[in-house]
Structures are given as C-alpha cells and as structure tokens.
Design a protein around this motif. Structure first.
Motif, PDB file in Angstrom:
ATOM      1  N   ILE A  28     -29.230 -31.185  -0.882  1.00  0.00           N
ATOM      2  CA  ILE A  28     -30.596 -31.385  -2.116  1.00  0.00           C
ATOM      3  C   ILE A  28     -29.262 -32.401  -3.507  1.00  0.00           C
ATOM      4  CG2 ILE A  28     -31.250 -31.657  -4.901  1.00  0.00           C
ATOM      5  CD1 ILE A  28     -32.646 -29.272  -3.965  1.00  0.00           C
ATOM      6  N   SER A  29     -28.171 -32.419  -3.674  1.00  0.00           N
ATOM      7  CA  SER A  29     -27.151 -33.082  -4.693  1.00  0.00           C
ATOM      8  C   SER A  29     -26.096 -33.448  -3.211  1.00  0.00           C
ATOM      9  CB  SER A  29     -26.442 -31.970  -4.603  1.00  0.00           C
ATOM     10  OG  SER A  29     -24.495 -32.581  -5.626  1.00  0.00           O
ATOM     11  N   LEU A  30     -26.081 -33.483  -2.030  1.00  0.00           N
ATOM     12  CA  LEU A  30     -25.431 -34.361  -1.400  1.00  0.00           C
ATOM     13  C   LEU A  30     -26.804 -35.562  -1.144  1.00  0.00           C
ATOM     14  CD1 LEU A  30     -22.965 -35.189   0.548  1.00  0.00           C
ATOM     15  CD2 LEU A  30     -24.250 -34.236   2.090  1.00  0.00           C
ATOM     16  N   LEU A  31     -27.192 -35.942  -1.148  1.00  0.00           N
ATOM     17  CA  LEU A  31     -28.618 -36.733  -1.085  1.00  0.00           C
ATOM     18  C   LEU A  31     -28.996 -37.308  -2.124  1.00  0.00           C
ATOM     19  CD1 LEU A  31     -30.856 -37.829   0.333  1.00  0.00           C
ATOM     20  CD2 LEU A  31     -32.877 -36.483  -0.664  1.00  0.00           C
ATOM     21  N   GLU A  88     -25.780 -39.722  -2.696  1.00  0.00           N
ATOM     22  CA  GLU A  88     -25.900 -40.960  -1.596  1.00  0.00           C
ATOM     23  C   GLU A  88     -27.149 -41.902  -2.492  1.00  0.00           C
ATOM     24  OE1 GLU A  88     -24.655 -42.081   1.198  1.00  0.00           O
ATOM     25  OE2 GLU A  88     -23.292 -40.756   0.640  1.00  0.00           O
ATOM     26  N   LEU A  89     -28.437 -41.950  -2.926  1.00  0.00           N
ATOM     27  CA  LEU A  89     -29.342 -42.359  -4.193  1.00  0.00           C
ATOM     28  C   LEU A  89     -28.234 -42.913  -4.774  1.00  0.00           C
ATOM     29  CD1 LEU A  89     -32.796 -39.896  -3.577  1.00  0.00           C
ATOM     30  CD2 LEU A  89     -31.721 -41.979  -2.372  1.00  0.00           C
ATOM     31  N   ALA A  90     -27.637 -42.263  -5.756  1.00  0.00           N
ATOM     32  CA  ALA A  90     -27.222 -42.624  -7.134  1.00  0.00           C
ATOM     33  C   ALA A  90     -26.501 -44.143  -6.186  1.00  0.00           C
ATOM     34  CB  ALA A  90     -26.233 -41.663  -7.889  1.00  0.00           C
ATOM     35  N   PRO A 101     -18.188 -33.075  -8.307  1.00  0.00           N
ATOM     36  CA  PRO A 101     -16.549 -33.551  -7.667  1.00  0.00           C
ATOM     37  C   PRO A 101     -17.429 -34.687  -6.588  1.00  0.00           C
ATOM     38  CG  PRO A 101     -17.254 -31.572  -6.976  1.00  0.00           C
ATOM     39  CD  PRO A 101     -18.190 -32.007  -8.448  1.00  0.00           C
ATOM     40  N   MET A 102     -18.940 -34.305  -6.102  1.00  0.00           N
ATOM     41  CA  MET A 102     -18.915 -35.484  -4.825  1.00  0.00           C
ATOM     42  C   MET A 102     -19.251 -36.823  -5.744  1.00  0.00           C
ATOM     43  SD  MET A 102     -22.338 -33.612  -3.158  1.00  0.00           S
ATOM     44  CE  MET A 102     -21.994 -32.005  -2.240  1.00  0.00           C
ATOM     45  N   MET A 103     -19.546 -37.274  -6.535  1.00  0.00           N
ATOM     46  CA  MET A 103     -19.665 -37.898  -6.872  1.00  0.00           C
ATOM     47  C   MET A 103     -18.345 -38.818  -7.576  1.00  0.00           C
ATOM     48  SD  MET A 103     -23.036 -39.258  -7.780  1.00  0.00           S
ATOM     49  CE  MET A 103     -23.282 -40.548  -8.892  1.00  0.00           C
ATOM     50  N   TYR A 104     -17.555 -38.318  -7.737  1.00  0.00           N
ATOM     51  CA  TYR A 104     -15.729 -38.900  -7.629  1.00  0.00           C
ATOM     52  C   TYR A 104     -15.557 -39.381  -6.563  1.00  0.00           C
ATOM     53  CZ  TYR A 104     -15.605 -38.668 -12.447  1.00  0.00           C
ATOM     54  OH  TYR A 104     -15.796 -38.705 -14.309  1.00  0.00           O
ATOM     55  N   LEU A 105     -16.317 -38.161  -5.380  1.00  0.00           N
ATOM     56  CA  LEU A 105     -15.433 -38.494  -3.832  1.00  0.00           C
ATOM     57  C   LEU A 105     -15.821 -39.373  -3.755  1.00  0.00           C
ATOM     58  CD1 LEU A 105     -13.451 -36.972  -1.670  1.00  0.00           C
ATOM     59  CD2 LEU A 105     -15.787 -35.505  -1.056  1.00  0.00           C
ATOM     60  N   MET A 106     -16.974 -39.779  -3.625  1.00  0.00           N
ATOM     61  CA  MET A 106     -17.557 -40.570  -3.429  1.00  0.00           C
ATOM     62  C   MET A 106     -17.377 -42.010  -4.435  1.00  0.00           C
ATOM     63  SD  MET A 106     -19.930 -43.274  -4.967  1.00  0.00           S
ATOM     64  CE  MET A 106     -20.846 -42.505  -5.690  1.00  0.00           C
ATOM     65  N   MET A 107     -16.525 -42.243  -4.867  1.00  0.00           N
ATOM     66  CA  MET A 107     -16.748 -43.005  -5.522  1.00  0.00           C
ATOM     67  C   MET A 107     -14.900 -43.529  -4.938  1.00  0.00           C
ATOM     68  SD  MET A 107     -17.178 -45.308  -8.349  1.00  0.00           S
ATOM     69  CE  MET A 107     -16.692 -46.367  -9.325  1.00  0.00           C
ATOM     70  N   ALA A 108     -14.124 -42.774  -4.807  1.00  0.00           N
ATOM     71  CA  ALA A 108     -13.127 -42.750  -4.706  1.00  0.00           C
ATOM     72  C   ALA A 108     -12.904 -43.181  -3.204  1.00  0.00           C
ATOM     73  CB  ALA A 108     -12.311 -41.420  -4.158  1.00  0.00           C
ATOM     74  N   THR A 109     -13.882 -43.191  -2.710  1.00  0.00           N
ATOM     75  CA  THR A 109     -13.920 -43.352  -0.930  1.00  0.00           C
ATOM     76  C   THR A 109     -13.708 -44.909  -0.901  1.00  0.00           C
ATOM     77  OG1 THR A 109     -16.238 -43.235  -1.344  1.00  0.00           O
ATOM     78  CG2 THR A 109     -14.817 -41.237   0.574  1.00  0.00           C
ATOM     79  N   LEU A 168     -22.783 -28.398 -11.199  1.00  0.00           N
ATOM     80  CA  LEU A 168     -21.228 -28.484 -10.499  1.00  0.00           C
ATOM     81  C   LEU A 168     -21.135 -28.912  -8.810  1.00  0.00           C
ATOM     82  CD1 LEU A 168     -20.851 -24.727 -11.221  1.00  0.00           C
ATOM     83  CD2 LEU A 168     -20.055 -26.191 -12.426  1.00  0.00           C
ATOM     84  N   MET A 169     -22.285 -28.804  -8.397  1.00  0.00           N
ATOM     85  CA  MET A 169     -22.084 -29.320  -7.058  1.00  0.00           C
ATOM     86  C   MET A 169     -21.530 -31.025  -6.964  1.00  0.00           C
ATOM     87  SD  MET A 169     -24.308 -27.544  -3.911  1.00  0.00           S
ATOM     88  CE  MET A 169     -23.463 -25.582  -4.520  1.00  0.00           C
ATOM     89  N   THR A 170     -22.103 -31.750  -7.584  1.00  0.00           N
ATOM     90  CA  THR A 170     -23.095 -33.385  -7.816  1.00  0.00           C
ATOM     91  C   THR A 170     -21.664 -33.914  -8.129  1.00  0.00           C
ATOM     92  OG1 THR A 170     -24.760 -32.756  -8.081  1.00  0.00           O
ATOM     93  CG2 THR A 170     -24.110 -34.713  -9.084  1.00  0.00           C
TER      94      THR A 170
END
Length: 175
Positions: free
Chosen positions: A79-82, A85-87, A164-172, A160-162
């Motif tokens: 759910i956090s990964l989805l 991606e949607l954000a 670091p995922m958001m920062y990783l998405m931004m870093a990519t 907590l999962m979202t």
C-alpha cells in the motif's frame, strides 16, 4: 515631523520579524529546518511504534499488541509503495501543467518544478537538501498525523514505510 518619521527605516526587531514571517510563509526558504523536522518526526513515530514493528517483523504472534505479523507488514508495504507511485504521478501531472502555475499556494511549486524543461541538468547542481527538501512539508504532516493517532497502528506503520520511500523516489530523479 510626522512624515519624516514614517519614512525612516524599520527597527532591527521589525526587520527580524519580517524575515521570520517570510520564512514561515515560504517553507522552501529554510529547507534544513523542514528536513530536520521531517526526520525528527520519523524517529518519534518509529519510537512510538516500536512494539508494533517488532510484532509485525517477528514470526510469532503477540496477542497483547494485536495480531500483527509478516503478512500485515507485506500488505502495508505494498500500500505504501502504491501510494508513493500515485503521489509521484499526481505531482508530475499537476506540477508539469502550466495551468497550475498561477494558483496561490501551488503556483511557486509548479513553476520551480517546470524549470527542469529549461535546464534538464540543473537538478544535479542542487544540494541534496534542496532537492529532497521539496517533500519535507508533506512528510512533517504525515508524521504529525501518525503521532496524533497512536492507536491507529496501520496508519503509523504506513507512515514509517512511506517516509523513506518518498525520499528514495525523489532521490531517483537525481541519479
């Protein structure tokens, strides 16, 4: 007398207050503070949710915490990964659209986002704080929501999962 007094420069205190007001009204002016707040919020939520995390990652169930296990962890992770991606997709659709450039709060964000069309390599010249700082306000809000609802276990783990995922998405986008 009075006209000359009105044209004098503002006092140091008034100038300091005006500067402070401008920093508050323009959150991108001081990204280091926003980044620090976002990651402090992450640590606070991590501390608040430490028992649930331990329960979700362990193989045995702990009745006192709720019946959370690895399957719950996997579901919330997906759910956090989805959500991430949607954000990202929503931000790209809205911020790349010039029709949103004149909106009061979103306009400056959209204009700075659209700059990559004029200077495609400009993103690598930004500092990491400047680049990743675009997420900070949203991440602070997410952490505050998680902290304000300590009994909403899934919400806290999602935050907590979202985060670091958001920062990783931004870093990519920069790599």
């Amino acid at each position: 007398g009075r006209e000359a007094k009105d044209s004098t420069p503002p006092s140091a205190a008034k100038a300091w207050f005006e500067g402070l007001k401008n920093n508050i009204l323009h959150p991108y002016a001081n990204k280091l503070i926003c980044t620090t707040l976002a990651w402090m919020g992450y640590v606070a939520v991590l501390w608040q949710r430490r028992r649930e995390l331990g329960s979700m990652l362990s193989r045995r169930k702990q009745e006192a915490i709720g019946d959370f296990g690895p399957r719950d962890f996997a579901v919330i992770f997906c759910i956090s990964l989805l959500y991430t991606e949607l954000a990202s997709a929503t931000m790209h659709l809205m911020a790349d659209n010039e029709a949103f450039s004149d909106l009061p709060l979103f306009g400056p964000i959209a204009k700075s986002f659209q700059w990559h069309h004029r200077d495609p390599t400009g993103i690598v010249r930004l500092t990491w704080i400047s680049h990743l700082g675009a997420l900070d306000i949203g991440m602070v809000v997410l952490m505050v929501l998680a902290l304000c609802h300590p009994r909403a276990t899934y919400c806290g783990i999602f935050a907590l999962m979202t985060h670091p995922m958001m920062y990783l998405m931004m870093a990519t986008h920069r790599w």
